[in-house]
Design a protein around this motif. Sequence first.
Motif, PDB file in Angstrom:
ATOM      1  N   LYS A 102      88.290  34.087 119.536  1.00 53.61           N
ATOM      2  CA  LYS A 102      87.930  35.045 118.702  1.00 53.61           C
ATOM      3  C   LYS A 102      88.106  34.774 117.235  1.00 53.61           C
ATOM      4  CE  LYS A 102      89.926  39.824 118.071  1.00 53.61           C
ATOM      5  NZ  LYS A 102      90.628  40.779 118.443  1.00 53.61           N
ATOM      6  N   ASP A 103      87.066  35.271 116.566  1.00 53.02           N
ATOM      7  CA  ASP A 103      86.883  35.360 115.100  1.00 53.02           C
ATOM      8  C   ASP A 103      87.951  36.248 114.445  1.00 53.02           C
ATOM      9  OD1 ASP A 103      85.176  33.282 115.205  1.00 53.02           O
ATOM     10  OD2 ASP A 103      83.341  34.495 114.796  1.00 53.02           O
ATOM     11  N   VAL A 104      88.936  35.781 113.385  1.00 52.28           N
ATOM     12  CA  VAL A 104      89.477  36.702 112.693  1.00 52.28           C
ATOM     13  C   VAL A 104      89.318  36.422 111.368  1.00 52.28           C
ATOM     14  CG1 VAL A 104      92.064  37.042 112.355  1.00 52.28           C
ATOM     15  CG2 VAL A 104      91.397  36.288 114.391  1.00 52.28           C
ATOM     16  N   GLU A 105      89.309  37.454 110.453  1.00 53.98           N
ATOM     17  CA  GLU A 105      89.197  37.492 109.207  1.00 53.98           C
ATOM     18  C   GLU A 105      90.555  37.579 108.262  1.00 53.98           C
ATOM     19  OE1 GLU A 105      86.817  39.986 105.316  1.00 53.98           O
ATOM     20  OE2 GLU A 105      86.339  40.422 107.418  1.00 53.98           O
ATOM     21  N   ILE A 106      90.624  36.508 107.441  1.00 55.71           N
ATOM     22  CA  ILE A 106      91.864  36.353 106.725  1.00 55.71           C
ATOM     23  C   ILE A 106      91.356  36.293 105.118  1.00 55.71           C
ATOM     24  CG2 ILE A 106      94.008  35.109 106.189  1.00 55.71           C
ATOM     25  CD1 ILE A 106      94.131  36.183 108.970  1.00 55.71           C
ATOM     26  N   ASN A 107      91.695  37.247 104.331  1.00 53.06           N
ATOM     27  CA  ASN A 107      91.353  37.115 102.984  1.00 53.06           C
ATOM     28  C   ASN A 107      90.022  36.952 102.812  1.00 53.06           C
ATOM     29  OD1 ASN A 107      94.038  37.708 102.223  1.00 53.06           O
ATOM     30  ND2 ASN A 107      94.778  35.555 102.293  1.00 53.06           N
ATOM     31  N   GLY A 108      89.036  37.622 103.407  1.00 47.88           N
ATOM     32  CA  GLY A 108      87.581  37.394 103.442  1.00 47.88           C
ATOM     33  C   GLY A 108      86.968  36.042 103.915  1.00 47.88           C
ATOM     34  N   GLU A 109      87.629  35.314 104.629  1.00 48.63           N
ATOM     35  CA  GLU A 109      87.167  33.967 105.289  1.00 48.63           C
ATOM     36  C   GLU A 109      87.303  34.332 106.789  1.00 48.63           C
ATOM     37  OE1 GLU A 109      87.974  29.130 105.110  1.00 48.63           O
ATOM     38  OE2 GLU A 109      88.836  30.562 103.687  1.00 48.63           O
ATOM     39  N   ILE A 110      86.478  33.917 107.718  1.00 46.77           N
ATOM     40  CA  ILE A 110      86.459  34.132 109.043  1.00 46.77           C
ATOM     41  C   ILE A 110      87.030  32.548 109.596  1.00 46.77           C
ATOM     42  CG2 ILE A 110      84.847  34.426 111.086  1.00 46.77           C
ATOM     43  CD1 ILE A 110      85.459  36.530 109.392  1.00 46.77           C
ATOM     44  N   PHE A 111      88.164  32.818 110.443  1.00 46.21           N
ATOM     45  CA  PHE A 111      88.636  31.635 111.294  1.00 46.21           C
ATOM     46  C   PHE A 111      88.412  31.960 112.750  1.00 46.21           C
ATOM     47  CE2 PHE A 111      90.821  31.910 107.170  1.00 46.21           C
ATOM     48  CZ  PHE A 111      90.825  30.598 106.798  1.00 46.21           C
ATOM     49  N   SER A 112      87.915  30.893 113.368  1.00 50.72           N
ATOM     50  CA  SER A 112      88.062  30.880 114.763  1.00 50.72           C
ATOM     51  C   SER A 112      89.178  30.534 115.483  1.00 50.72           C
ATOM     52  CB  SER A 112      86.697  30.342 115.364  1.00 50.72           C
ATOM     53  OG  SER A 112      85.524  30.780 114.891  1.00 50.72           O
TER      54      SER A 112
END
Length: 278
Positions: A102-112
């Motif tokens: 799942k891709d998650v956005e943290i402070n404008g950055e996407i983390f898989s």
Amino acid sequence: MALVHDSDLKNVISYSEGQKEAAHRVLVELVNLFGEYEEDFRIVGGWVPTLMFPQENHIGSVDVDILINHLTLQDAGYLSMSRILLKNGYVEHPEKYFSFVKDVEINGEIFSVDVDILAGIYGGTTQKKRSQHVQGVRALKATGGNFAFEFPPQKVIVEAERSDGVVDVANVNLVAVVPFLVMKTAALGRGKPKDAYDIYFVVKYYPGGVKMLAEEFTFVRDRQIILDMKQKLAGKFASMNHAGVVDVVNFMDIDDEEYALYLKKDVYSLINMFIRVI
């Protein structure tokens, strides 16, 4: 989708705060999504030391490992785990058959964030294969997976911010300390130095010390799975120059030679004391 590979995770510096926060959010979400599976579901893997000992500054994890009881999740009345994941933004991992992402956005950055699904080795319908087919997923067979459900979980309350900014809470069923150590020891040698670090961390910070931890093994210390664990630990931590000890020091990225030597001695003596008392 920017996948995280084991080869990228050699030391504490590799574990970015954004990636850890994304994984933490996924952990809380998964526990809530699978609420109906509560008794047949455990959080295992790299988040366990963090959640067991929240005051001890464990590094955390960048993925989420869940263990399911494949022997009890055969009821066709359940909404399948795979359907729950897919309808909530998870996709099948392009490289690992037992994982979702799942891709998650943290402070404008996407983390898989990888979600690895594990199960026990014994029983089920796929005796000669590496996976258990249950609830629409192919769960990876893991040493200690059956054994883990012989122990009541450690229950912890965890909260995390959702994508909409709302804070959510989850009642997490954490794998018990004995099967955690069994499963982590079985994983040693797969190229992730964090496995040795996680074992050392749990042994070091267990309340009451090594002797209290040994009492957790009282009724299972003669089981073959425990004898196998002790044998593997004894090999990996046989000296200060053996892989288990060196992996801990390397993972912690210690520059100070004097402190690195102290840490080697501590890891070696602590793990070998643990082996002796259980």
